[in-house]
Write a protein that holds these residues in place. Structure first.
Motif, PDB file in Angstrom:
ATOM      1  N   LEU A   1       0.853  -1.197   0.000  1.00 43.43           N
ATOM      2  CA  LEU A   1       0.000   0.000   0.000  1.00 43.43           C
ATOM      3  C   LEU A   1       0.886   1.243   0.000  1.00 43.43           C
ATOM      4  O   LEU A   1       2.009   1.215   0.474  1.00 43.43           O
ATOM      5  CB  LEU A   1      -0.907   0.019   1.231  1.00 43.43           C
TER       6      LEU A   1
ATOM      7  N   PRO B   1       1.887   5.204   1.228  1.00 42.24           N
ATOM      8  CA  PRO B   1       1.985   5.664   2.615  1.00 42.24           C
ATOM      9  C   PRO B   1       0.633   6.051   3.236  1.00 42.24           C
ATOM     10  O   PRO B   1       0.362   5.729   4.380  1.00 42.24           O
ATOM     11  CB  PRO B   1       2.907   6.886   2.513  1.00 42.24           C
ATOM     12  N   LYS B   2      -0.209   6.708   2.462  1.00 38.06           N
ATOM     13  CA  LYS B   2      -1.497   7.108   3.031  1.00 38.06           C
ATOM     14  C   LYS B   2      -2.378   5.877   3.259  1.00 38.06           C
ATOM     15  O   LYS B   2      -3.041   5.750   4.291  1.00 38.06           O
ATOM     16  CB  LYS B   2      -2.198   8.112   2.113  1.00 38.06           C
TER      17      LYS B   2
ATOM     18  N   LYS C   1      -1.382   2.924   3.932  1.00 35.07           N
ATOM     19  CA  LYS C   1      -0.846   2.236   5.107  1.00 35.07           C
ATOM     20  C   LYS C   1      -1.408   2.837   6.389  1.00 35.07           C
ATOM     21  O   LYS C   1      -1.918   2.123   7.249  1.00 35.07           O
ATOM     22  CB  LYS C   1       0.682   2.398   5.162  1.00 35.07           C
ATOM     23  N   THR C   2      -1.272   4.162   6.512  1.00 36.83           N
ATOM     24  CA  THR C   2      -1.742   4.837   7.724  1.00 36.83           C
ATOM     25  C   THR C   2      -3.243   4.619   7.894  1.00 36.83           C
ATOM     26  O   THR C   2      -3.703   4.287   8.982  1.00 36.83           O
ATOM     27  CB  THR C   2      -1.452   6.353   7.642  1.00 36.83           C
TER      28      THR C   2
END
Lengths: 270, 283
Positions: free
Chosen positions: B173, B175-176, B178-179
């Protein structure tokens, strides 16, 4: 290899434009990181350069020559690409055969072939594995063999298309180290790294940030990576350390400048 | 209740060396947020596949929700799998139905014959993973990677397991994504009290979200405890090839330059922020 996109638009469906009137130039011998969220169009750029896709409108120039169906083969001979999944790019039953595969296709002389296999397997630290079956290697080792295969073709342009995204941290480190050392060799090769890991863009000469098929940021890592608002709007994240610097800038404390400088340094040497 | 391992050995091939050795583990049914760590090949995926009887122990006992998992006892499979929901790596590859809703309904159908009930639990699960209602009748294959992964997780949540196990849920995924996914799991954990177990390689995820860390190396549990004690144990990290969170590396480098001092190693951005600014107040 110099790469120039002139007003390139690409879509599969007209209602969903992937690349929107994109223009940029990548200079010969530099390393550029193209970053963006999944679906931002960054891998489409790689596919256009290697001619897997054709622009709907606009032109692509490689070494100032318009890329067309007629010179595609000749251009492709000057470039190599390393894909995401290390398991999908193996053909040989030994590491050696695998590196040799591309060379055989180009009818390289046997002695020259051996010389290149030795040279480039050493460069990616895989010289001890030449007789091994690629299936038994780790993800990072497989990707390094794939890199050796591309290097052995002595291409001018090397594209890494999310080549660490399926690897564990150890494999990712191995590949980043390899890319970094390729860059530092300064051998005139042009490197494009397509990724969504900002850490992998740290050592590029230049970063292009893509969102909605457009370039929203373009500059050196130290210019681009602290731009929190635009990065977040583009589905990316500021590296924790840089975000810390931004927070600290807002307040006063003892030896501020020295500390900010030290944080900055530690990020780029991590 | 929960999951208990008593002296468990496991091997895929009796002639080869053991994949897991002498595992003893107690996982509560409620309120755990566990990260399972260890390098590739250390036995992490094998371990979680023992938790819902996809793998059966060669020696020792695995007990799930009070049920002992025994070979040749298919009766126990359903209640065990109802108790522990396992989301594989890249679960979006396993989507297959015509619509998102149908795909999520597939799992609970195995446990509940009433179609209206099944649809209700599927919709509740889709809500938990924050997937917009307008997507329910879409083909799962027309969604983004992050959305597809949410559908796959909803497919497991729809059977309402007590414990949710995810094998590397954030791999691939952006970075966004993931978060967002991690925040979603934290939210689900808080709201439902279900225990969540995650296999991960990402030390930033561990630093931010984990309540308990289990480290595997060569098929053995070499650590089971809090993240802070783990990250402060440099010997342990070195011996088992574990990395520090990025922020902790920055903190150490500042400390080595004599710019800051700290007793407890900062693991997150806010913790390091406090160390840097508090240092000023003391002077």
């Amino acid at each position: 290899m110099k790469i120039e996109f002139r007003n390139v638009t690409f879509y599969y469906k007209k209602s969903e434009v992937v690349l929107d009137n994109l223009s940029f130039t990548i200079e010969d011998g530099t390393m550029t990181a193209i970053i963006g969220h999944n679906g931002s169009g960054k891998s489409t750029i790689a596919k256009l350069i290697i001619g897997l896709l054709e622009p709907v409108s606009g032109e692509i120039y490689l070494n100032d020559e318009l890329l067309t169906i007629d010179n595609l083969d000749e251009m492709r001979a000057k470039m190599g690409i390393i894909f995401q999944n290390p398991d999908n790019q193996f053909v040989g039953s030994t590491v050696k055969d695998d590196i040799a595969f591309g060379l055989e296709n180009r009818l390289i002389e046997r002695e020259e072939m051996i010389r290149r296999i030795e040279k480039y397997s050493r460069l990616v630290n895989m010289e001890e594995y030449l007789e091994k079956n690629p299936e038994n290697l780790s993800g990072g080792q497989k990707q390094r063999v794939a890199i050796a295969g591309v290097l052995a073709m002595e291409s001018d342009l090397i594209i890494f298309d999310e080549s660490t995204s399926m690897l564990d941290p150890k494999g990712t480190k191995e590949i980043n180290k390899t890319i970094k050392s390729l860059k530092n060799m300064n051998n005139g090769k042009t490197i494009i790294s397509i990724t969504h890991e900002l850490e992998e863009a740290l050592y590029a000469d230049r970063i292009l940030v893509l969102n909605g098929g457009k370039i929203v940021l373009d500059g050196s890592p130290s210019d681009v990576l602290p731009k929190k608002d635009i990065l977040e709007a583009s589905g990316l994240k500021v590296i924790d350390g840089l975000s810390l610097i931004e927070d600290l800038k807002k307040i006063d404390f003892e030896s501020k400048d020295v500390i900010l400088e030290a944080i900055w340094e530690s990020i780029f040497t991590m | 209740m929960g999951i208990n391992f008593y002296d468990v050995d496991f091997t895929y091939d009796v002639k080869a060396s053991k994949t897991l050795k002498n595992i003893n583990l107690k996982i509560n049914k409620e309120n755990e947020f566990i990260t399972i760590l260890g390098h590739t090949g250390s036995g992490k995926s094998t371990l979680v596949q023992l938790m819902n009887a996809l793998n059966l122990p060669n020696k020792g006992v695995v007990e799930v929700a009070g049920i002992k998992i025994l070979p040749n006892n298919k009766e126990m499979l359903k209640p065990v799998r109802r108790h522990v929901g396992l989301v594989f790596q890249f679960p979006e590859y396993q989507l297959f139905e015509e619509t998102v809703l149908k795909d999520v309904m597939f799992g609970p159908k195995n446990f509940d014959k009433n179609n209206a009930d099944v649809e209700l639990s599927a919709k509740q699960a889709l809500k938990m993973v924050s997937l917009d209602e307008s997507l329910y009748e879409r083909s799962p294959f027309n969604l983004s990677g992050g959305q597809m992964r949410r559908v796959a997780i909803a497919g497991i949540l729809a059977s309402n397991p007590d414990i949710l196990v995810l094998d590397e849920p954030t791999v691939g995924l952006d970075p966004k994504g993931k978060t967002d996914l991690m925040e979603m799991l934290v939210e689900i954990q808080k709201e439902t009290n279900k225990s969540v177990i995650i296999i991960t390689h990402d030390m930033n995820v561990v630093a931010k979200y984990s309540k308990r860390c289990i480290v595997l190396d060569d098929g053995k549990i070499v650590y089971d405890g809090g993240k802070r004690e783990m990250f402060e144990n440099s010997e342990l990290l070195k011996n088992h090839n574990l990395d520090l969170p990025d922020i902790s590396k920055v903190a150490n480098s500042l400390k080595n330059k004599g710019l800051i001092t700290f007793e407890a190693l900062p693991l997150t951005k806010d913790e390091l922020f406090n160390v840097i600014t508090r240092g000023d107040e003391n002077e």
